[in-house]
Design a protein around this motif. Structure first.
Motif, PDB file in Angstrom:
ATOM      1  N   ARG A 109       0.793  -1.427   0.029  1.00  9.03           N
ATOM      2  CA  ARG A 109       0.439  -0.338   0.174  1.00  9.03           C
ATOM      3  C   ARG A 109       1.244   1.492   0.435  1.00  9.03           C
ATOM      4  N   ILE A 110       0.824   1.871  -0.763  1.00  3.86           N
ATOM      5  CA  ILE A 110       1.992   3.236  -0.776  1.00  3.86           C
ATOM      6  C   ILE A 110       0.984   4.475  -1.644  1.00  3.86           C
ATOM      7  N   ARG A 111       1.257   5.463  -0.409  1.00  5.79           N
ATOM      8  CA  ARG A 111       0.756   6.576  -0.422  1.00  5.79           C
ATOM      9  C   ARG A 111       1.558   7.688  -0.780  1.00  5.79           C
ATOM     10  N   MET A 112       1.487   8.435  -1.764  1.00  9.37           N
ATOM     11  CA  MET A 112       2.660   9.187  -2.100  1.00  9.37           C
ATOM     12  C   MET A 112       1.559  10.076  -2.109  1.00  9.37           C
ATOM     13  N   THR A 113       2.689  11.844  -1.313  1.00  6.92           N
ATOM     14  CA  THR A 113       1.761  13.507  -1.246  1.00  6.92           C
ATOM     15  C   THR A 113       3.257  14.064  -1.531  1.00  6.92           C
ATOM     16  N   ASN A 114       2.570  14.404  -3.241  1.00  6.08           N
ATOM     17  CA  ASN A 114       3.893  15.140  -4.235  1.00  6.08           C
ATOM     18  C   ASN A 114       4.254  16.925  -3.710  1.00  6.08           C
ATOM     19  N   ARG A 115       4.764  17.403  -4.041  1.00  4.69           N
ATOM     20  CA  ARG A 115       4.735  18.547  -3.691  1.00  4.69           C
ATOM     21  C   ARG A 115       5.804  19.113  -3.870  1.00  4.69           C
ATOM     22  N   ILE A 116       6.911  18.311  -5.293  1.00  4.37           N
ATOM     23  CA  ILE A 116       8.048  19.055  -6.163  1.00  4.37           C
ATOM     24  C   ILE A 116       7.062  19.082  -6.868  1.00  4.37           C
ATOM     25  N   PRO A 117       7.379  20.231  -7.979  1.00  3.33           N
ATOM     26  CA  PRO A 117       6.625  20.756  -9.523  1.00  3.33           C
ATOM     27  C   PRO A 117       7.081  19.530 -10.505  1.00  3.33           C
ATOM     28  N   LEU A 118       6.386  19.175 -11.164  1.00  2.00           N
ATOM     29  CA  LEU A 118       7.147  18.105 -12.273  1.00  2.00           C
ATOM     30  C   LEU A 118       6.781  19.054 -13.452  1.00  2.00           C
ATOM     31  N   GLY A 119       8.229  18.299 -13.909  1.00  2.00           N
ATOM     32  CA  GLY A 119       8.879  19.049 -15.871  1.00  2.00           C
ATOM     33  C   GLY A 119       9.432  20.324 -15.188  1.00  2.00           C
ATOM     34  N   ARG A 120       9.606  21.072 -13.415  1.00  2.00           N
ATOM     35  CA  ARG A 120      10.051  22.327 -13.911  1.00  2.00           C
ATOM     36  C   ARG A 120      12.224  22.040 -13.034  1.00  2.00           C
ATOM     37  N   GLY A 121      12.739  20.626 -13.809  1.00  5.33           N
ATOM     38  CA  GLY A 121      14.235  20.739 -13.467  1.00  5.33           C
ATOM     39  C   GLY A 121      13.936  21.494 -11.538  1.00  5.33           C
ATOM     40  N   LEU A 122      13.202  20.668 -10.732  1.00  6.65           N
ATOM     41  CA  LEU A 122      12.803  20.588  -9.486  1.00  6.65           C
ATOM     42  C   LEU A 122      14.046  19.016  -9.262  1.00  6.65           C
ATOM     43  N   GLY A 123      13.660  18.195  -9.655  1.00 10.38           N
ATOM     44  CA  GLY A 123      14.063  16.849  -9.521  1.00 10.38           C
ATOM     45  C   GLY A 123      13.466  16.422  -9.069  1.00 10.38           C
ATOM     46  N   SER A 124      11.966  16.015  -9.872  1.00  7.60           N
ATOM     47  CA  SER A 124      10.662  15.596  -9.376  1.00  7.60           C
ATOM     48  C   SER A 124      10.830  13.499  -9.231  1.00  7.60           C
ATOM     49  N   SER A 125      11.966  13.560 -11.037  1.00  8.01           N
ATOM     50  CA  SER A 125      12.074  12.211 -11.373  1.00  8.01           C
ATOM     51  C   SER A 125      13.201  11.913 -10.324  1.00  8.01           C
ATOM     52  N   ALA A 126      13.887  12.100 -10.215  1.00  5.86           N
ATOM     53  CA  ALA A 126      15.316  11.350  -9.342  1.00  5.86           C
ATOM     54  C   ALA A 126      14.691  11.241  -7.523  1.00  5.86           C
ATOM     55  N   ALA A 127      13.561  12.099  -7.224  1.00  7.77           N
ATOM     56  CA  ALA A 127      13.539  12.342  -5.997  1.00  7.77           C
ATOM     57  C   ALA A 127      12.581  11.097  -6.115  1.00  7.77           C
ATOM     58  N   ALA A 128      11.457  10.184  -7.035  1.00  3.95           N
ATOM     59  CA  ALA A 128      10.566   8.945  -7.038  1.00  3.95           C
ATOM     60  C   ALA A 128      11.641   8.400  -6.965  1.00  3.95           C
ATOM     61  N   THR A 129      13.379   7.818  -7.683  1.00  2.00           N
ATOM     62  CA  THR A 129      13.564   7.085  -7.830  1.00  2.00           C
ATOM     63  C   THR A 129      14.813   6.914  -6.678  1.00  2.00           C
ATOM     64  N   VAL A 130      15.195   8.144  -6.263  1.00  2.00           N
ATOM     65  CA  VAL A 130      15.866   7.654  -4.763  1.00  2.00           C
ATOM     66  C   VAL A 130      15.057   7.120  -4.100  1.00  2.00           C
ATOM     67  N   ALA A 131      13.323   7.733  -3.906  1.00  2.00           N
ATOM     68  CA  ALA A 131      12.559   6.972  -2.347  1.00  2.00           C
ATOM     69  C   ALA A 131      12.253   5.744  -2.813  1.00  2.00           C
ATOM     70  N   GLY A 132      11.762   5.925  -4.032  1.00  2.00           N
ATOM     71  CA  GLY A 132      11.720   4.196  -4.279  1.00  2.00           C
ATOM     72  C   GLY A 132      13.403   2.908  -4.160  1.00  2.00           C
ATOM     73  N   LEU A 133      14.520   3.882  -3.828  1.00  2.00           N
ATOM     74  CA  LEU A 133      15.320   1.995  -3.635  1.00  2.00           C
ATOM     75  C   LEU A 133      15.684   2.841  -2.100  1.00  2.00           C
ATOM     76  N   MET A 134      15.774   3.912  -1.590  1.00  2.00           N
ATOM     77  CA  MET A 134      15.557   4.339  -0.051  1.00  2.00           C
ATOM     78  C   MET A 134      14.269   3.631   1.111  1.00  2.00           C
ATOM     79  N   ALA A 135      13.517   2.666   0.063  1.00  2.00           N
ATOM     80  CA  ALA A 135      11.883   2.803   0.855  1.00  2.00           C
ATOM     81  C   ALA A 135      12.236   1.187   0.944  1.00  2.00           C
ATOM     82  N   ALA A 136      12.888   0.614  -0.386  1.00  2.00           N
ATOM     83  CA  ALA A 136      13.082  -1.039  -0.286  1.00  2.00           C
ATOM     84  C   ALA A 136      14.201  -1.925   0.743  1.00  2.00           C
ATOM     85  N   ASP A 137      15.443  -0.294   0.485  1.00  2.00           N
ATOM     86  CA  ASP A 137      16.285  -0.398   1.266  1.00  2.00           C
ATOM     87  C   ASP A 137      16.108  -0.888   3.136  1.00  2.00           C
ATOM     88  N   ALA A 138      15.191   0.116   3.405  1.00  2.00           N
ATOM     89  CA  ALA A 138      14.697   0.036   5.098  1.00  2.00           C
ATOM     90  C   ALA A 138      13.953  -0.964   5.128  1.00  2.00           C
TER      91      ALA A 138
END
Length: 200
Positions: A148-177
């Motif tokens: 069960r995954i709940r995402m609360t996103n505050r980073i704007p998409l497509g604005r050069g603020l790393g929204s895609s990288a944030a999702a990638t890092v979050a996924g890997l760190m969640a699996a690691d934890a």
């Protein structure tokens, strides 16, 4: 927009994505709060990076925690003369809550940025990274367990603020934890670069 001083202080000059966020592990026991600063030391420079194209051979194992909460900030590498070499973590944070369930499958909900636009299935970038991390940590994605995954996103998409990288890092760190930190920091970085397609 204020710079997140704590996150920025943790970020090294090599821009490792793993140093941009913190992980909270929640169990029936008292909450354990872990910081990216407590990750294992990175491998010596002369040690080769892990080959992310070859799946490691590890016996499948069980997850060690039922629920984790991941906070990951926006980032910017558009810093004038330091373009794509220097970066800042910003005070805009996405939060992802992941909970193991007894029914197989993925139940994904998105609030905020990207709601109604981002996929709510295994094609979601967070889920791609999450399942990649599980395979590397356990040898395979555990069977008979749902998420069960709940995402609360505050980073704007497509604005050069790393929204895609944030999702990638979050996924890997969640699996690691969830798996009790079976991944090395160098593996997390290499996998994030492989998924993203670029290191910046």
């Amino acid at each position: 927009m204020r710079t997140n001083r704590r996150a920025a202080a943790l970020m090294r000059t090599d821009g490792r994505a793993a140093a941009l966020m913190s992980t909270k592990t929640l169990e029936e026991a008292p909450t354990v709060v872990e910081s990216a600063a407590e990750l294992p030391p990175e491998a010596p420079p002369e040690e080769a990076a892990p080959d992310v194209e070859t799946q490691p051979v590890r016996p499948a194992g069980a997850i060690e925690h039922r629920r984790v909460v991941i906070d990951v900030p926006a980032s910017s590498a558009n810093l004038g003369a330091g373009y794509d070499a220097l970066a800042l973590a910003l005070d805009v944070v996405n939060r992802v809550e992941v909970e193991a369930t007894s029914s197989a499958g993925i139940e994904l909900s998105i609030e905020g940025e990207g709601a109604g636009d981002l996929p709510e299935d295994r094609n979601n970038r967070f889920v791609v990274a999450f399942e990649t991390g599980l395979r590397w940590a356990l040898g395979s994605v555990p069977e008979g367990i749902g998420w069960r995954i709940r995402m609360t996103n505050r980073i704007p998409l497509g604005r050069g603020l790393g929204s895609s990288a944030a999702a990638t890092v979050a996924g890997l760190m969640a699996a690691d934890a969830l798996t009790g930190h079976k991944l090395e920091q160098s593996q997390i970085l290499a996998l994030a670069v492989e998924i993203e397609g670029h290191p910046d």
